[in-house]
Design a protein around this motif. Structure first.
Motif, PDB file in Angstrom:
ATOM      1  N   GLY A  30     -14.034  24.561  35.569  1.00 16.16           N
ATOM      2  CA  GLY A  30     -13.650  25.926  35.209  1.00 16.16           C
ATOM      3  C   GLY A  30     -12.483  26.007  34.251  1.00 16.16           C
ATOM      4  N   THR A  86     -22.339  26.059  28.946  1.00 21.53           N
ATOM      5  CA  THR A  86     -21.626  26.980  29.826  1.00 21.53           C
ATOM      6  C   THR A  86     -20.402  26.309  30.426  1.00 21.53           C
ATOM      7  OG1 THR A  86     -21.923  28.537  31.654  1.00 21.53           O
ATOM      8  CG2 THR A  86     -23.097  26.444  31.821  1.00 21.53           C
ATOM      9  N   HIS A  87     -19.732  27.035  31.334  1.00 19.32           N
ATOM     10  CA  HIS A  87     -18.422  26.615  31.855  1.00 19.32           C
ATOM     11  C   HIS A  87     -18.390  25.161  32.326  1.00 19.32           C
ATOM     12  CE1 HIS A  87     -16.747  30.622  31.667  1.00 19.32           C
ATOM     13  NE2 HIS A  87     -17.873  31.089  32.192  1.00 19.32           N
ATOM     14  N   ASN A  88     -17.334  24.467  31.948  1.00 23.59           N
ATOM     15  CA  ASN A  88     -17.080  23.139  32.479  1.00 23.59           C
ATOM     16  C   ASN A  88     -17.046  23.221  34.008  1.00 23.59           C
ATOM     17  OD1 ASN A  88     -16.650  22.636  29.788  1.00 23.59           O
ATOM     18  ND2 ASN A  88     -14.456  22.161  29.992  1.00 23.59           N
ATOM     19  N   LEU A  89     -17.422  22.143  34.646  1.00 25.37           N
ATOM     20  CA  LEU A  89     -17.495  22.180  36.112  1.00 25.37           C
ATOM     21  C   LEU A  89     -16.165  22.562  36.745  1.00 25.37           C
ATOM     22  CD1 LEU A  89     -19.746  19.308  37.505  1.00 25.37           C
ATOM     23  CD2 LEU A  89     -20.176  21.782  37.400  1.00 25.37           C
ATOM     24  N   ARG A 121     -20.743  22.342  29.118  1.00 27.90           N
ATOM     25  CA  ARG A 121     -21.748  21.748  30.012  1.00 27.90           C
ATOM     26  C   ARG A 121     -23.136  22.259  29.621  1.00 27.90           C
ATOM     27  NH1 ARG A 121     -23.480  23.596  35.201  1.00 27.90           N
ATOM     28  NH2 ARG A 121     -21.923  25.223  34.929  1.00 27.90           N
ATOM     29  N   VAL A 148     -26.900  23.105  29.981  1.00 24.68           N
ATOM     30  CA  VAL A 148     -27.879  23.459  31.014  1.00 24.68           C
ATOM     31  C   VAL A 148     -29.198  23.774  30.309  1.00 24.68           C
ATOM     32  CG1 VAL A 148     -28.468  25.068  32.858  1.00 24.68           C
ATOM     33  CG2 VAL A 148     -26.088  24.388  32.531  1.00 24.68           C
ATOM     34  N   ALA A 149     -30.259  23.093  30.727  1.00 20.32           N
ATOM     35  CA  ALA A 149     -31.565  23.319  30.109  1.00 20.32           C
ATOM     36  C   ALA A 149     -32.339  24.348  30.906  1.00 20.32           C
ATOM     37  CB  ALA A 149     -32.344  22.009  30.051  1.00 20.32           C
ATOM     38  N   VAL A 169     -31.734  25.988  25.849  1.00 18.48           N
ATOM     39  CA  VAL A 169     -30.624  25.393  26.608  1.00 18.48           C
ATOM     40  C   VAL A 169     -29.424  26.317  26.416  1.00 18.48           C
ATOM     41  CG1 VAL A 169     -31.404  23.017  26.238  1.00 18.48           C
ATOM     42  CG2 VAL A 169     -29.780  24.040  24.639  1.00 18.48           C
ATOM     43  N   THR A 170     -28.402  26.092  27.219  1.00 12.01           N
ATOM     44  CA  THR A 170     -27.149  26.805  26.974  1.00 12.01           C
ATOM     45  C   THR A 170     -25.988  25.858  27.211  1.00 12.01           C
ATOM     46  OG1 THR A 170     -25.972  28.872  27.382  1.00 12.01           O
ATOM     47  CG2 THR A 170     -26.751  27.689  29.320  1.00 12.01           C
TER      48      THR A 170
END
Lengths: 994, 275
Positions: B133, B128-131, B169, B171-172, B125-126
């Motif tokens: 931004g 990453t940027h909030n929706l 956020r 993300v799998a 998973v990671t």
């Protein structure tokens, strides 16, 4: 062979940063931009082994879950336009540096090539090349520090961008020292000064010339082998030391001041108003003197408890922020971090503050030539402080944003940092330095480059289209954080005897100033590690490359110091020795290139003689509307930029890292109410706290800069008292930002007179509040010249304040807490609409500017604080911009509770105030508070004899209801008040511009 | 037993002092703060500790993506002579029954090292940027999954904590990873709407748009735990943004902030079960 790696989100993944860029572009070109995807580009000017390249690009440069990577070819796209942005040669590239450090892990004991970072915007839409170019210049890049390449889809797919060269610095120049001739008449000298950005007057240059013509100076120079002629290294060092930025020539000048036909001599504003005020208060305080170190170090130090002192400093970074708002503000915040850190033996940093003065970001017309659009400045400055503060792990706990269109010429960017310092460190005070002759001069932190050359002298001239871009730096919070981590460890291990910041003026300033402790210094510039070869010695000396401290290390500790430095991954270099020779000797590769008498360098500058004349403005009475629409006007006031919510800033700043926050910038039922001040605990295991606040009201300067200064002090004190600070413990910082008060600036005698009045008012109010000034700064050239026109900021004084909250559990917030609580107004409301937001909204003027009655206010503040200490207050909110009306509305919607108030009960000391005067006058010294009914008796007794009146109560209704004159009632829903206040500056992501 | 905890700091971390304070409040016998540079140089090892805390901050400025350069350094940094690589030391700490908590940037580090949701040493998973931004600082309400094996979140119910991040956020890699998380109850905390108690993806209650409101992950042993919110920033009741309203009449009997519960859970569990 150039290696190029592209990394970006896989096609099916979301790209929030691309969406953000797209929202901005679509806002500019409605209907033309459908999407933007962002790709990161890393360029290496070398080949790499295949396995190294694969591991590095997949493990360090990209995310294996969301990204795709391409080496020496483009990630495919059908985008219509591609914009690539990278840095110009020599500009600090933090992302590239981190990528290189990752690469170094894979190349142990091998040379590691430089890595350059860029961003690629892939634009899907219907634009022409000119539009793409404009987007790139206005939103994606700052051409002062960045390069832009644009390709259409066909050009891109032909591989044109793959052939771009990385921004390698190539200087073929052989470093050398030039002789400087100061021959010629005044005009020739001034031309020479301008040409070299020395910012010295002809008179000052003649003082330099005369010094070097002295026989004993010539003698000493011959003996040292430097020759009689003045070198460029020396001239730059003198120019930097004597700059307005470093020497505060206007604050030191003798002023002939005329007011009301009477003329008097003022022997320096700094001495007679600032220093004298603090001295008087310290004497008055006697054994209870809170000041530990003032006016002698990088920041002021005051007592916190038996074991700790507090350090606080505020600086401005206006000129760089005008040119490169992001880099300027970032450098401003990480730069001011180094001041408390470089105070005494070094402080642990606790908090940041920031205050921005900007033009209206909604401006429709383009900005004047050479200036940036205010929205771009707003967003660049905001982002710079976000990155600087957040990445340094220092909470931004207090600040504000003030709007006035005259700030389009120069935005004011105030950045402050506070810290905590041990009172005793290795059995001696931690707030002093112990530099001795024989200690080594060690430069710690980043390397020296051409960035930031002439920052000190450049900020001492007005902006023009030819302003040098080398004056712009970009801060690097992580390099600085590593350095601070190391130096705190070295401090606690007793490995150094003093340290100071390398800020304005670079080594010239830091070594030159530290040399005054021992009585001299001898350094060799060739030992300084450089970012790239080719710098002249004078450039190394005055470069303001960031993230550097100068440290004095006793010879018997230097091995341990350097070993710890290596361990902590920080570069430290011995440049020379502190001496007691009386001179600042600078060498290059052993050869003496500067030989400057310390006394001459620091005290040789003659005082200026200036004239100021004050004529009070002719009285103006406002033609107020006969029947003002109070309902509509309050909503309009709540929407004014100076009053509207600043949540947009607050949320994007980490305001509670360190875990010690007590009163945050936003408070109340939904954590959206505007707190008056910040409260935090400096120590994790103590309930003793600090309060941090500020005051500034530049619009009062249009009537009288003295009234502006007095109101600024009162606002700072009021805010701090409102949150629970003990007024007996406050200390203040003064930061003046003035329009140029020197000829040939227009109206300069009046501007200087305003400065005199502001200083006198500052001194007077501080004395009444027993408020010592512990540190300050002045920035005196806040003008832009557009052709023949001067755009000058309104005279602006920021007063920042730090004080003690004896027990943080007694801190108070501004939101109404419970229905049924009683609402009181504290302090007299007067007919003082001059300079108010109300008159500004109506486009009217008045000279009835609020007058600070400091002695009376002081009694109220002390009594109010005592009542807070007994837990008698449920809420407390200061009345400032927008007056009582705004304060009531804010307390109500912050608490998600209504209130019913009778305006006739508001304390006044004169009859017949109109409803709008009662509601919107900005008289100083006032609060709106609420009190639980069972504590009302005790509260009223505690404030007996003071101007305090119960004006209503908190209600469960969602309305603010106001009984006004003639038995009328005006009412507002909480929602309409909140929305009016919250919407104007709640930029959606589409408004972001970086 | 003597319960020893280590807070690993340096190179951009910035929450080490309050994190160490929180672990002390939670009852650890000894809490040390060690710079990652000292660890790399072999001044100390992870072997003497039962609890490792990876505090919040900006490792390497998050320049290549949050904690990415930091994770790369963990994976490729060379150990000092006579010392094992950090990865080996981490494995040994876990194999001995120890626990790791990663907070915010520390969570990002765990994820990028490939230690969550399973100790695969390979990212699944990671973060990453909030929706939107943006980096944001705001308080959120979280609900603990009572069926999660996580040793930190037992008996928590719901809790208010601050978030302060721009990349939170989750993300799998694929559906299989999502199934592993769901079926194993490996998301011990989710953002909820306090009005309904239901997990939310709606901003600002969920500040980053993380699917299913996932705010934290643990591994199936429950001893590797990462979360975006900052429990160490709620160590005293006055840290809460509404404390002046909730405790108007006076301080609560227990002035400790609810964030300490997570650390105390782990300290108590390790005391009972370690070794």
């Amino acid at each position: 062979m150039i290696l190029r790696i592209e990394a970006g989100p896989q096609p099916h993944r979301l790209d929030p940063m691309g969406k953000k860029a797209c929202a901005t572009a679509a806002g500019e070109l409605p209907g033309q931009v459908d999407d933007i995807r962002v790709v990161r580009v890393y360029t290496v000017d070398s080949e790499l082994p295949g396995d190294v390249l694969a591991t590095w690009s997949r493990g360090a440069l990209s995310d294996p879950i969301t990204d795709q990577v391409s080496i020496n070819g483009h990630l495919p796209t059908e985008a219509d336009w591609i914009v690539e942005v990278d840095f110009k040669p020599g500009v600090t590239d933090n992302e590239g540096r981190t990528a290189r450090e990752a690469l170094a892990l894979l190349l142990p004991d091998r040379p590691v090539p430089a890595v350059y970072f860029g961003l690629q915007y892939r634009i899907f839409g219907r634009l022409d090349r000119a539009q793409v170019h404009r987007l790139a210049e206005d939103f994606f890049a700052n051409t002062l520090i960045q390069r832009i390449r644009i390709a259409s889809r066909a050009e891109f797919q032909s591989g044109q961008m793959l052939r771009a060269n990385p921004p390698v610095v190539r200087i073929t120049h052989e470093p050398r020292v030039r002789a400087v001739s100061l021959e010629g008449d005044d005009a020739a000298l001034e031309a020479l000064s301008r040409q070299n950005v020395w910012a010295l007057s002809a008179a000052e240059m003649k003082v330099v010339r005369a010094w070097f013509e002295r026989p004993e100076v010539k003698d000493a120079r011959r003996r040292a082998g430097i020759g009689e002629a003045l070198t460029d290294v020396e001239m730059e060092c003198v120019a930097q030391s004597w700059s307005e930025h470093c020497k505060h020539k206007i604050f030191s000048a003798n002023i002939t001041y005329t007011e009301d036909g009477k003329t008097e001599k003022i022997p320096g504003l700094y001495k007679s108003c600032i220093q004298a005020t603090t001295k008087a208060i310290r004497e008055r305080d006697g054994e209870n003197d809170r000041c530990l170190s003032v006016f002698v170090d990088n920041a002021g130090v005051v007592r916190f408890d038996e074991e700790h002192g507090l350090v606080f400093k505020v600086e401005t970074h206006n000129s760089p922020s005008a040119l490169d708002p992001y880099g300027g503000a970032l450098t401003g915040i990480v730069g001011v971090n180094r001041d408390p850190f470089g105070t005494g033996m070094g402080a642990e940093l606790l908090f940041n503050t920031d205050v921005f003065c900007l033009a209206d970001p909604r401006r429709e017309e383009p900005p004047p030539t050479g200036l940036l659009h205010p929205m771009r400045i707003l967003e660049g400055v905001r982002t710079g402080v976000e990155h600087g503060g957040n990445q340094s792990g220092i909470p931004t706990i207090n600040g504000s944003v003030v709007f006035d269109d005259r700030y389009i010429g120069k935005p004011l960017v105030y950045c402050g940092t506070g810290g905590v310092i041990p009172l005793s460190l290795h059995d001696r005070p931690g707030y002093r330095k112990y530099v001795q002759a024989g200690d080594l001069v060690v430069m710690v932190g980043g390397r020296v480059g051409m960035d930031g050359i002439h920052g000190a002298t450049f900020s001492s001239v007005e902006l023009s289209e030819e302003s040098p871009s080398s004056a712009v730096q970009i801060g690097d919070p992580i390099t600085q954080k590593r350095m601070f981590d190391f130096l705190l460890k070295a401090r606690d291990a007793g490995l150094y005897s003093g340290l100071t910041d390398n800020g304005a003026g670079g080594l010239s300033s830091s070594v030159g100033e530290m040399a005054t402790f021992s009585g001299g210094a001898d350094i060799d510039l060739a030992k300084a590690p450089l970012k790239y070869a080719g710098l002249d010695p004078w450039e190394i000396l005055v470069s303001e490359s960031q993230e550097r401290m100068t440290v004095a290390v006793p010879p018997d500790r230097v091995d341990a110091f350097l070993a710890m430095s290596r361990l902590m991954n920080v570069e430290s270099t011995v440049l020379g020795t502190f001496t007691d020779s009386g001179t600042f000797t600078v060498r290059h590769d052993g050869k003496v290139v500067a030989l400057l008498d310390l006394e001459f360098l620091h005290n040789g500058l003659p005082r200026r003689e200036l004239a100021a004349t004050w004529t009070p403005p002719a009285p103006v009475e406002p033609d107020l509307p006969a029947r003002p629409d109070l309902h509509g006007l309050l909503l309009r006031l709540l929407s004014r930029l100076n009053i509207a919510s600043k949540e947009y800033w607050v949320r994007q700043y980490d305001h509670e890292v360190k875990g010690r926050s007590v009163v945050k910038p936003l408070c109340g039922a939904n954590a959206q109410g505007p707190s008056d001040a910040a409260v935090m605990r400096p120590l994790v295991d103590s309930l003793r706290g600090i309060v941090v606040s500020h005051g500034l009201v530049p619009r009062y300067s249009d009537i009288d800069a003295g009234a502006m200064a007095a109101a600024s002090v009162d606002e700072a004190v009021r805010n701090a008292v409102a949150a629970g600070g003990d007024p007996a413990t406050f200390s203040a910082l003064d930061n003046f930002c003035w329009p140029d008060p020197i000829a040939p600036a227009p109206d300069h005698e009046r501007k200087l007179a305003g400065l005199v009045r502001a200083n006198r008012a500052l001194a007077e109010v501080c004395l009444a509040y027993n408020l010592p000034l512990i540190s300050g700064k002045d920035s005196m050239k806040n003008d832009a010249r557009v052709g023949a026109r001067w755009i000058s900021v309104p005279p602006t004084l920021l007063v920042s304040l730090i004080g003690i909250v004896p027990d943080v559990r007694r801190a108070v917030t501004m939101d109404f807490k419970r229905a049924g609580h009683l609402v009181y107004a504290l302090g007299f409301t007067r007919r003082e609409l001059g300079g108010s937001e109300y008159l500004a909204e109506l486009g009217l003027a008045s000279t009835d500017v609020p007058v600070v009655r400091a002695a009376a206010n002081w009694k109220l503040y002390q009594a109010l604080h005592a009542a807070m200490g007994r837990g008698l207050l449920a809420s407390c909110h200061d009345c400032s911009d927008g007056g009582l009306g705004v304060a009531l509305a804010e307390s109500a919607f912050a608490g998600a509770l209504g209130c019913a108030v009778d305006l006739a009960q508001v304390p006044v000391d004169a009859p017949d105030l109109r409803d709008d005067e009662l509601l919107f006058s900005e008289s100083a010294g006032r609060f709106v508070v609420s009190v639980a009914p069972d504590r009302a008796g005790a509260f009223e007794a505690a404030l007996a004899g003071l101007p305090v009146a119960r004006i209503g109560e908190v209600t469960a209704a969602d309305r603010v209801e106001l009984r006004v004159s003639h038995g009328n009632t005006v009412s507002w829903t909480l929602a309409e008040c909140f929305d009016a206040w919250h919407a104007p500056l709640a930029f959606s992501a589409g408004k972001d511009r970086t | 037993m003597t319960l020893r905890a280590l807070v690993l700091c340096g190179n951009g971390t910035n929450c080490e002092i309050e994190t160490a304070h929180a672990v002390r409040l939670a009852g650890a016998d000894e809490v040390n703060i060690l710079s990652v540079w000292e660890l790399v140089a072999g001044h100390d090892t992870l072997d003497a500790y039962q609890l490792l805390c990876l505090p919040g901050g900006f490792l390497d400025g998050d320049h290549l993506g949050s904690a990415r350069a930091g994770a790369f350094r963990f994976a490729h940094g060379r150990p000092a002579a006579g010392r094992d690589p950090i990865r080996v030391q981490l494995d040994r700490l876990l194999d001995a029954g120890g626990a790791i908590i990663g907070i915010c940037n520390g969570f990002q580090l765990l994820v990028k090292l490939g230690l969550l949701p399973t100790r695969a040493w390979e990212p699944r998973v990671t973060l990453t940027h909030n929706l939107n931004g943006r980096f944001e600082d705001r308080w959120v309400t979280l609900q603990a999954d009572p069926e999660s094996p996580c040793i930190f979140t037992r008996g928590i119910g719901s809790i208010d904590l601050p978030v302060r991040h721009g990349e939170g956020r989750l993300v799998a890699l694929d559906d299989a990873v999502r199934d592993t998380i769901r079926d194993g109850h490996l998301a011990p905390l989710v953002y909820i709407d306090p009005a309904t108690g239901a997990p939310t993806e709606a901003y600002p209650l969920n500040p980053n748009g993380s699917p299913g409101g996932v705010a934290a992950l643990c591994d199936p042993t429950g001893r590797i735990f990462g979360l975006m919110p900052h429990p160490e920033a709620f160590a005293h009741y006055t840290n809460h943004p509404r404390w002046t309203r909730d405790f108007l009449e006076g301080p609560p009997d227990n002035e400790e902030g609810a964030g300490i519960l997570l650390f105390r859970n782990a300290v108590d569990w390790l005391r009972r079960n370690h070794g």
